[in-house]
Scaffold this motif. Structure first.
Motif, PDB file in Angstrom:
ATOM      1  N   GLN A 154      -5.267  12.169   3.352  1.00  0.00           N
ATOM      2  CA  GLN A 154      -4.422  11.307   2.529  1.00  0.00           C
ATOM      3  C   GLN A 154      -5.297  10.372   1.702  1.00  0.00           C
ATOM      4  OE1 GLN A 154      -0.750  11.538   2.812  1.00  0.00           O
ATOM      5  NE2 GLN A 154      -1.657  13.402   3.643  1.00  0.00           N
ATOM      6  N   VAL A 155      -4.828  10.009   0.520  1.00  0.00           N
ATOM      7  CA  VAL A 155      -5.520   9.048  -0.324  1.00  0.00           C
ATOM      8  C   VAL A 155      -4.753   7.732  -0.244  1.00  0.00           C
ATOM      9  CG1 VAL A 155      -6.394   8.526  -2.635  1.00  0.00           C
ATOM     10  CG2 VAL A 155      -6.265  10.897  -1.865  1.00  0.00           C
ATOM     11  N   LEU A 204      -1.872  15.304  -6.938  1.00  0.00           N
ATOM     12  CA  LEU A 204      -2.467  14.616  -8.085  1.00  0.00           C
ATOM     13  C   LEU A 204      -1.425  13.877  -8.915  1.00  0.00           C
ATOM     14  CD1 LEU A 204      -5.094  17.305  -9.158  1.00  0.00           C
ATOM     15  CD2 LEU A 204      -5.368  15.348  -7.607  1.00  0.00           C
ATOM     16  N   ALA A 205      -0.205  14.402  -8.992  1.00  0.00           N
ATOM     17  CA  ALA A 205       0.844  13.738  -9.772  1.00  0.00           C
ATOM     18  C   ALA A 205       1.165  12.368  -9.168  1.00  0.00           C
ATOM     19  CB  ALA A 205       2.094  14.606  -9.830  1.00  0.00           C
ATOM     20  N   GLN A 262       0.827  -1.206   0.000  1.00  0.00           N
ATOM     21  CA  GLN A 262       0.000   0.000   0.000  1.00  0.00           C
ATOM     22  C   GLN A 262       0.862   1.257   0.000  1.00  0.00           C
ATOM     23  OE1 GLN A 262      -2.291  -0.581   3.591  1.00  0.00           O
ATOM     24  NE2 GLN A 262      -0.756   0.411   4.867  1.00  0.00           N
ATOM     25  N   ALA A 263       0.230   2.339  -0.380  1.00  0.00           N
ATOM     26  CA  ALA A 263       0.884   3.655  -0.380  1.00  0.00           C
ATOM     27  C   ALA A 263      -0.202   4.688  -0.150  1.00  0.00           C
ATOM     28  CB  ALA A 263       1.574   3.918  -1.719  1.00  0.00           C
ATOM     29  N   TRP A 264       0.188   5.815   0.376  1.00  0.00           N
ATOM     30  CA  TRP A 264      -0.754   6.918   0.474  1.00  0.00           C
ATOM     31  C   TRP A 264      -0.047   8.197   0.109  1.00  0.00           C
ATOM     32  CZ3 TRP A 264       0.299   4.197   5.105  1.00  0.00           C
ATOM     33  CH2 TRP A 264       1.138   4.844   5.992  1.00  0.00           C
ATOM     34  N   THR A 265      -0.846   9.174  -0.267  1.00  0.00           N
ATOM     35  CA  THR A 265      -0.314  10.474  -0.640  1.00  0.00           C
ATOM     36  C   THR A 265      -1.340  11.545  -0.304  1.00  0.00           C
ATOM     37  OG1 THR A 265       0.762  11.731  -2.407  1.00  0.00           O
ATOM     38  CG2 THR A 265      -1.158  10.427  -3.042  1.00  0.00           C
ATOM     39  N   VAL A 310     -10.159   7.904   1.066  1.00  0.00           N
ATOM     40  CA  VAL A 310      -9.517   9.046   1.705  1.00  0.00           C
ATOM     41  C   VAL A 310      -9.437   8.812   3.208  1.00  0.00           C
ATOM     42  CG1 VAL A 310      -9.696  11.533   2.163  1.00  0.00           C
ATOM     43  CG2 VAL A 310     -10.306  10.628  -0.096  1.00  0.00           C
ATOM     44  N   LEU A 311      -8.271   9.033   3.759  1.00  0.00           N
ATOM     45  CA  LEU A 311      -8.047   8.990   5.200  1.00  0.00           C
ATOM     46  C   LEU A 311      -8.074  10.436   5.684  1.00  0.00           C
ATOM     47  CD1 LEU A 311      -5.032   6.521   5.089  1.00  0.00           C
ATOM     48  CD2 LEU A 311      -7.405   5.968   5.607  1.00  0.00           C
TER      49      LEU A 311
END
Length: 188
Positions: free
Chosen positions: A162-163, A132-133, A124-127, A148-149
């Motif tokens: 975070q997404v 958007l990039a 997993q990853a979040w940003t 969305v967190l």
């Protein structure tokens, strides 16, 4: 023209470059700037295990043989770690490497590496919600947006949404291909 993106173990020269390039908000980018941090623990860890441990690790991202950044992973869990463990990944690219497909390729390669060399079912990853990039890079790398967190990360004096993205071992771009012909290295 395509570029050859690859991952390799971190070297001492990479650490020097990372310390210089990622020491300011301009170097990390606004979504990765968490303030100044000491580097002596990282150097000590590098001397101990080369930043490759059983619960986390760091690899250098290269483009056409030149250092372009780093990828990291660390153990996470959605319940008891013994039965619900997964990997969380992160990336930091040098400013000159951004916006060229390097993050997409590096994150895809890291997920493949973790599926090939660990028993993980999930990576997993979040940003940041506004990055958007990185969201596009994760989707192109084969990750699926999960949601969305809310107010999950403290940065720049306030909480940020975070997404969350994930890739599963059986997902299309990550399925077991051991019975297929060898694939070409990731090309951007």
């Amino acid at each position: 023209m395509t570029s050859d993106i690859s991952l390799r173990p971190v070297t001492a020269a990479d650490l020097d470059l990372f310390e210089t390039e990622f020491a300011t908000e301009e170097g990390t980018g606004s979504f990765q700037w968490f303030g100044f941090t000491p580097t002596h623990r990282l150097r000590r860890r590098f001397a101990e295990d080369g930043l490759l441990g059983p619960d986390d690790g760091t690899l250098t991202v290269t483009v056409d043989g030149q250092t372009a950044g780093r990828v990291e992973w660390f153990a996470s869990a959605w319940g008891r770690a013994r039965t619900s463990a997964c990997w969380t990944i992160a990336i930091g690219l040098l400013p000159a490497a951004r916006g060229k497909g390097t993050g997409t390729g590096a994150q895809h390669l890291l997920a493949r590496y973790l599926f090939d060399h660990t028993r993980a079912e999930r990576v997993q990853a979040w940003t940041d919600l506004h990055n958007l990039a990185e969201q596009r890079a994760l989707e192109k790398a084969g990750f699926v947006r999960e949601g969305v967190l809310r107010a999950a990360q403290w940065r720049a004096g306030r909480w940020h949404d975070q997404v969350l993205f994930s890739a599963l071992r059986g997902d299309g771009p990550f399925r077991d291909t051991s019975d297929l012909a060898e694939e070409e290295p990731w090309q951007a």
